[in-house]
Design a protein around this motif. Structure first.
Motif, PDB file in Angstrom:
ATOM      1  N   SER A   1     -69.336 -24.298 -28.300  1.00  0.00           N
ATOM      2  CA  SER A   1     -68.383 -25.370 -28.615  1.00  0.00           C
ATOM      3  C   SER A   1     -67.087 -25.170 -27.826  1.00  0.00           C
ATOM      4  O   SER A   1     -66.956 -24.226 -27.051  1.00  0.00           O
ATOM      5  CB  SER A   1     -68.123 -25.397 -30.117  1.00  0.00           C
ATOM      6  OG  SER A   1     -67.228 -24.362 -30.458  1.00  0.00           O
ATOM      7  N   GLY A   2     -66.118 -26.053 -28.038  1.00  0.00           N
ATOM      8  CA  GLY A   2     -64.847 -26.013 -27.303  1.00  0.00           C
ATOM      9  C   GLY A   2     -64.202 -24.637 -27.202  1.00  0.00           C
ATOM     10  O   GLY A   2     -63.700 -24.260 -26.148  1.00  0.00           O
ATOM     11  N   HIS A   3     -64.264 -23.879 -28.282  1.00  0.00           N
ATOM     12  CA  HIS A   3     -63.692 -22.524 -28.256  1.00  0.00           C
ATOM     13  C   HIS A   3     -64.314 -21.645 -27.180  1.00  0.00           C
ATOM     14  O   HIS A   3     -63.650 -20.767 -26.634  1.00  0.00           O
ATOM     15  CB  HIS A   3     -63.891 -21.825 -29.605  1.00  0.00           C
ATOM     16  CG  HIS A   3     -62.915 -22.252 -30.648  1.00  0.00           C
ATOM     17  ND1 HIS A   3     -63.095 -23.371 -31.426  1.00  0.00           N
ATOM     18  CD2 HIS A   3     -61.736 -21.714 -31.032  1.00  0.00           C
ATOM     19  CE1 HIS A   3     -62.074 -23.497 -32.256  1.00  0.00           C
ATOM     20  NE2 HIS A   3     -61.233 -22.505 -32.041  1.00  0.00           N
TER      21      HIS A   3
ATOM     22  N   TRP B   1     -53.936 -25.081 -31.637  1.00  0.00           N
ATOM     23  CA  TRP B   1     -54.711 -24.666 -30.448  1.00  0.00           C
ATOM     24  C   TRP B   1     -53.976 -23.633 -29.617  1.00  0.00           C
ATOM     25  O   TRP B   1     -54.589 -22.678 -29.114  1.00  0.00           O
ATOM     26  CB  TRP B   1     -55.144 -25.891 -29.645  1.00  0.00           C
ATOM     27  CG  TRP B   1     -55.853 -26.828 -30.561  1.00  0.00           C
ATOM     28  CD1 TRP B   1     -55.420 -28.052 -30.990  1.00  0.00           C
ATOM     29  CD2 TRP B   1     -57.080 -26.568 -31.279  1.00  0.00           C
ATOM     30  NE1 TRP B   1     -56.303 -28.569 -31.907  1.00  0.00           N
ATOM     31  CE2 TRP B   1     -57.327 -27.693 -32.103  1.00  0.00           C
ATOM     32  CE3 TRP B   1     -57.979 -25.506 -31.297  1.00  0.00           C
ATOM     33  CZ2 TRP B   1     -58.441 -27.767 -32.937  1.00  0.00           C
ATOM     34  CZ3 TRP B   1     -59.089 -25.593 -32.125  1.00  0.00           C
ATOM     35  CH2 TRP B   1     -59.307 -26.712 -32.925  1.00  0.00           C
TER      36      TRP B   1
ATOM     37  N   THR C   1     -51.917 -27.922 -24.440  1.00  0.00           N
ATOM     38  CA  THR C   1     -52.938 -28.773 -25.051  1.00  0.00           C
ATOM     39  C   THR C   1     -52.609 -30.226 -24.755  1.00  0.00           C
ATOM     40  O   THR C   1     -51.519 -30.691 -25.118  1.00  0.00           O
ATOM     41  CB  THR C   1     -52.974 -28.557 -26.574  1.00  0.00           C
ATOM     42  OG1 THR C   1     -53.049 -27.157 -26.825  1.00  0.00           O
ATOM     43  CG2 THR C   1     -54.156 -29.252 -27.195  1.00  0.00           C
TER      44      THR C   1
ATOM     45  N   GLY D   1     -54.354 -33.093 -25.792  1.00  0.00           N
ATOM     46  CA  GLY D   1     -54.435 -33.838 -27.047  1.00  0.00           C
ATOM     47  C   GLY D   1     -54.359 -32.853 -28.205  1.00  0.00           C
ATOM     48  O   GLY D   1     -55.371 -32.241 -28.557  1.00  0.00           O
TER      49      GLY D   1
ATOM     50  N   ASP E   1     -56.208 -27.718 -22.334  1.00  0.00           N
ATOM     51  CA  ASP E   1     -57.236 -28.062 -23.320  1.00  0.00           C
ATOM     52  C   ASP E   1     -57.257 -29.582 -23.457  1.00  0.00           C
ATOM     53  O   ASP E   1     -56.249 -30.181 -23.856  1.00  0.00           O
ATOM     54  CB  ASP E   1     -56.871 -27.406 -24.664  1.00  0.00           C
ATOM     55  CG  ASP E   1     -57.777 -27.838 -25.819  1.00  0.00           C
ATOM     56  OD1 ASP E   1     -58.260 -28.984 -25.818  1.00  0.00           O
ATOM     57  OD2 ASP E   1     -57.973 -27.040 -26.747  1.00  0.00           O
TER      58      ASP E   1
ATOM     59  N   VAL F   1     -59.950 -31.072 -25.163  1.00  0.00           N
ATOM     60  CA  VAL F   1     -61.108 -31.276 -26.051  1.00  0.00           C
ATOM     61  C   VAL F   1     -60.968 -32.594 -26.819  1.00  0.00           C
ATOM     62  O   VAL F   1     -61.917 -33.368 -26.917  1.00  0.00           O
ATOM     63  CB  VAL F   1     -61.285 -30.096 -27.034  1.00  0.00           C
ATOM     64  CG1 VAL F   1     -62.449 -30.365 -27.985  1.00  0.00           C
ATOM     65  CG2 VAL F   1     -61.529 -28.784 -26.290  1.00  0.00           C
ATOM     66  N   ALA F   2     -59.759 -32.854 -27.337  1.00  0.00           N
ATOM     67  CA  ALA F   2     -59.601 -34.029 -28.199  1.00  0.00           C
ATOM     68  C   ALA F   2     -59.215 -35.285 -27.428  1.00  0.00           C
ATOM     69  O   ALA F   2     -59.259 -36.379 -27.976  1.00  0.00           O
ATOM     70  CB  ALA F   2     -58.535 -33.739 -29.254  1.00  0.00           C
TER      71      ALA F   2
ATOM     72  N   GLN G   1     -68.325 -33.034 -28.587  1.00  0.00           N
ATOM     73  CA  GLN G   1     -68.505 -33.735 -29.866  1.00  0.00           C
ATOM     74  C   GLN G   1     -67.325 -34.593 -30.286  1.00  0.00           C
ATOM     75  O   GLN G   1     -67.198 -34.935 -31.437  1.00  0.00           O
ATOM     76  CB  GLN G   1     -68.820 -32.717 -30.962  1.00  0.00           C
ATOM     77  CG  GLN G   1     -67.643 -31.949 -31.535  1.00  0.00           C
ATOM     78  CD  GLN G   1     -67.215 -30.757 -30.723  1.00  0.00           C
ATOM     79  OE1 GLN G   1     -67.438 -30.723 -29.526  1.00  0.00           O
ATOM     80  NE2 GLN G   1     -66.582 -29.780 -31.339  1.00  0.00           N
ATOM     81  N   LYS G   2     -66.459 -34.932 -29.324  1.00  0.00           N
ATOM     82  CA  LYS G   2     -65.332 -35.800 -29.696  1.00  0.00           C
ATOM     83  C   LYS G   2     -65.577 -37.158 -29.038  1.00  0.00           C
ATOM     84  O   LYS G   2     -66.499 -37.845 -29.461  1.00  0.00           O
ATOM     85  CB  LYS G   2     -64.022 -35.115 -29.350  1.00  0.00           C
ATOM     86  CG  LYS G   2     -64.010 -33.680 -29.946  1.00  0.00           C
ATOM     87  CD  LYS G   2     -62.815 -33.271 -30.717  1.00  0.00           C
ATOM     88  CE  LYS G   2     -63.063 -31.893 -31.338  1.00  0.00           C
ATOM     89  NZ  LYS G   2     -61.901 -31.294 -31.941  1.00  0.00           N
TER      90      LYS G   2
HETATM   91  C1  PLP Z   1     -61.800 -29.749 -31.674  1.00  0.00           C
HETATM   92  C2  PLP Z   1     -60.848 -29.095 -30.780  1.00  0.00           C
HETATM   93  C3  PLP Z   1     -61.084 -27.821 -30.243  1.00  0.00           C
HETATM   94  C4  PLP Z   1     -62.193 -26.910 -30.723  1.00  0.00           C
HETATM   95  O1  PLP Z   1     -63.421 -27.309 -30.395  1.00  0.00           O
HETATM   96  P1  PLP Z   1     -64.712 -26.655 -31.110  1.00  0.00           P
HETATM   97  O2  PLP Z   1     -65.772 -27.475 -30.476  1.00  0.00           O
HETATM   98  O3  PLP Z   1     -64.556 -26.852 -32.577  1.00  0.00           O
HETATM   99  O4  PLP Z   1     -64.799 -25.235 -30.734  1.00  0.00           O
HETATM  100  C5  PLP Z   1     -60.198 -27.309 -29.327  1.00  0.00           C
HETATM  101  N1  PLP Z   1     -59.110 -27.998 -28.960  1.00  0.00           N
HETATM  102  C6  PLP Z   1     -58.844 -29.223 -29.458  1.00  0.00           C
HETATM  103  C7  PLP Z   1     -57.622 -29.929 -28.997  1.00  0.00           C
HETATM  104  C8  PLP Z   1     -59.694 -29.799 -30.387  1.00  0.00           C
HETATM  105  O5  PLP Z   1     -59.400 -30.991 -30.905  1.00  0.00           O
END
Ligand code: PLP
Ligand code: NAG
Length: 414
Positions: free
Chosen positions: A103-105, A130, A176, A178, A205, A207-208, A230-231
Motif C-alpha cells: 500500500s501507499g506506506h 503523513w 504531502t 494532498g 506524497d 496518495v490522496a 485505492q484512492k
Molecule cells: C491514504 C494515504 C496514505 C497511506 O496509504 P496506505 O495505502 O494506507 O498505505 C499516505 N498518504 C496519504 C496522503 C494518504 O491519503
C-alpha cells in the motif's frame, strides 16, 4: 479454545532405529475453525471516506482473470503498460518508474529506505499525519530528522521551506500534496527548483491527490513522487506507484550502504520492472492480480484524460462544499485555493461527538465517511469523492445522510 483431534495412527507406531518419519508425527492441536465453514459475505457500501474507494466494475472484472506467472512475457508486457500509465499520471519521462508491492506506506518506505542513508539530514513538512510518519521512518533509518511542525490545516510557503533548507542543509525534503488528514492541498510550483538550489531532493506524497488535483512531476522538478491504488484510481489496496528523477537515481546508486530493506531495494526492483537494459531477474513475486487491476485503473484514467479527471473532482468538490455550507457547516480549510478536491474536511460541529455522526451515516445510509486522523482527530469529519464516485448524486446522498445525522445525533454530549 481448541480441542485435540484424534491422534493419527501413524504417529503411534514405534519408530525403528534410524527410521526417518516423513508422515505427520505430531497430533493437530488446532482444529479447523468453525468460522471458515460459513461462506464469505461482504456488504455493498458507498465508500465516501478518505480511502479505500469503491472499485469500478471494470477493475472488478479483471480481478477474476486467470493467473499467469510473474516471469511470463505477457506479465512483462502488463508491467510495461503500467509503467507507461504511471509516466502519464505523474507527467514524467523518468525511466525509474514502477509499482511497489504494498500500500501507499510501502512506497513511502521505498523512497526513504533507498534515498536516505544513516546520518543524512532529512527535512519534513508535518502539517498532519503523513509528515509525522515520514519523520518516524526517517528516524528508524538513522537520518537526522528536522520536522517543520504545523497544526493541521496549515501548508508550507516557499519562504518557510527556504528557511528550513538554509538552516538544516537537508539531502531530502518531504511534502504531502494532498494532506488527507487535514484536507489541505499543498502548492507545489517552485518548490522543486528551490530545493535544487540548495542541493536537496524533493519527495512528494500524492496518495490522496493524484488524479484529483494537477501535479506535473517533471515540470515541477519533483525528484520522488508516489501514490496509491485505492484512492482516485479505484483499484484494490495493496499496490502503489513511484518514480525517481535522474538526481534521485544518482543518489541511490552512489550509496555507501545497502538499503535496510531487501524487499524494497530499488536496484532489485528496477531490474525486475525492466527499468534497466538488462535481462529481468526474479526479485519477489509481485501481486499479479492486483497489477491487472492497477493496469485497468491507469487505462481508465488515460481514457478519460487527466484534465477531465481533475475537472470532475474540482466540480464535485465545489458542489459538496456549497451544500455543506448551506447546511450551516464550516469547512476546516478556510482558503478555497488550499482545499483538497478529493477529500473534504468539515470542521466538527459544536456539541457533537464525531463517532455518533460517522456511525449514524453508516448504520442508516450504508455510507462510509470518517472522523479525523492523528492530529485532526476530534476536529473534523472527512468526506472523500474519489474517482468514479466523485459525482453530484453521491454528494446529494451524503448530504441527505449528514442532515439527518445532525438532527438525530445527541448534542452537547461533550
Ligand atoms: C491514504 C494515504 C496514505 C497511506 O496509504 P496506505 O495505502 O494506507 O498505505 C499516505 N498518504 C496519504 C496522503 C494518504 O491519503
Ligand atoms: C460508486 O461507485 C461504485 C463502483 O463504481 C458504483 O457501483 C456505484 O454505482 C457508485 N455510486 C454512485 C452513486 O455513483
Amino acid at each position: 479454545m481448541f480441542r485435540a483431534l484424534a491422534v493419527a495412527s501413524v504417529a503411534l507406531r514405534p519408530r525403528k532405529a534410524g527410521q526417518v518419519w516423513t508422515m505427520a508425527s505430531h497430533q493437530l492441536l488446532v482444529s479447523p475453525p468453525e468460522a471458515l465453514r460459513k461462506p464469505l459475505s461482504v456488504p455493498s457500501r458507498l465508500l465516501l471516506g478518505p480511502g479505500p474507494s469503491n472499485l469500478t466494475p471494470r477493475v472488478m472484472a479483471v480481478g477474476s482473470l486467470p493467473l499467469i506467472g510473474l516471469m511470463h512475457k505477457e506479465m512483462f508486457q502488463i508491467m510495461d503498460d503500467i509503467k507507461q500509465g504511471i509516466q502519464y499520471v505523474f507527467q514524467t519521462q523518468n525511466l525509474l518508474t514502477l509499482a511497489v508491492s504494498g500500500s501507499g506506506h510501502s512506497a513511502l518506505e521505498a523512497a526513504l529506505f533507498n534515498v536516505l542513508e544513516p546520518g543524512d539530514s532529512f527535512l519534513v513538512g508535518a502539517n498532519g499525519v503523513w509528515g509525522l510518519r515520514a519523520a518516524d521512518i526517517g528516524e528508524r533509518i538513522g537520518a537526522r530528522v528536522h520536522t517543520m511542525l504545523k497544526d493541521p490545516g496549515g501548508h508550507y510557503t516557499l519562504q518557510e521551506v527556504e528557511e528550513g533548507l538554509s538552516q538544516h542543509k537537508p539531502a531530502l525534503l518531504f511534502l504531502t500534496h494532498g494532506e488527507s488528514s487535514s484536507g489541505v492541498l499543498q502548492p507545489l510550483d517552485g518548490y522543486g527548483e528551490l530545493c535544487h538550489r540548495y542541493k536537496c531532493l524533493l519527495l512528494v506524497d500524492s496518495v490522496a491527490s493524484l488524479g484529483g488535483a494537477p501535479i506535473y512531476m517533471d515540470q515541477q522538478e519533483i525528484d520522488i513522487l508516489y501514490s496509491g491504488s485505492q484512492k482516485v484510481l479505484n483499484s484494490p489496496p495493496g499496490t502503489s506507484i513511484i518514480s525517481f528523477s535522474d538526481k534521485a537515481q544518482s543518489k541511490i546508486y552512489a550509496r555507501k550502504t545497502k538499503p535496510c530493506s531487501f524487499y524494497l531495494d530499488m536496484k532489485g526492483l528496477a531490474n525486475f520492472w525492466g527499468c534497466e537494459d538488462k535481462p529481468r531477474i526474479y526479485h519477489h513475486t509481485v501481486p499479479i492480480i492486483s497489477l491487472y487491476s492497477l493496469r485497468e485503473s491507469l487505462a481508465t484514467i488515460a481514457e478519460q484524460g487527466l484534465e477531465s479527471s481533475w475537472r470532475q473532482h474540482r466540480e464535485a468538490a465545489a458542489y459538496l462544499h456549497g451544500r455543506l455550507q448551506a447546511l450551516g457547516l464550516q469547512l476546516f480549510v478556510k482558503n478555497p485555493a488550499l482545499r483538497l478536491p478529493t477529500i473534504t474536511t468539515v470542521a466538527m460541529p459544536a456539541g457533537y461527538d464525531w463517532r455518533d455522526i460517522v456511525s449514524y451515516v453508516m448504520d442508516h445510509f450504508n455510507i462510509e465517511i470518517m472522523g479525523g486522523l492523528g492530529p485532526s482527530v476530534g476536529k473534523v469529519l472527512r468526506i472523500g469523492l474519489l474517482g468514479c464516485n466523485a459525482t453530484r448524486e453521491n454528494v446529494d446522498r451524503v448530504i441527505e445522510a449528514l442532515k439527518e445525522a445532525l438532527q438525530r445525533c445527541p448534542r452537547n454530549k461533550l
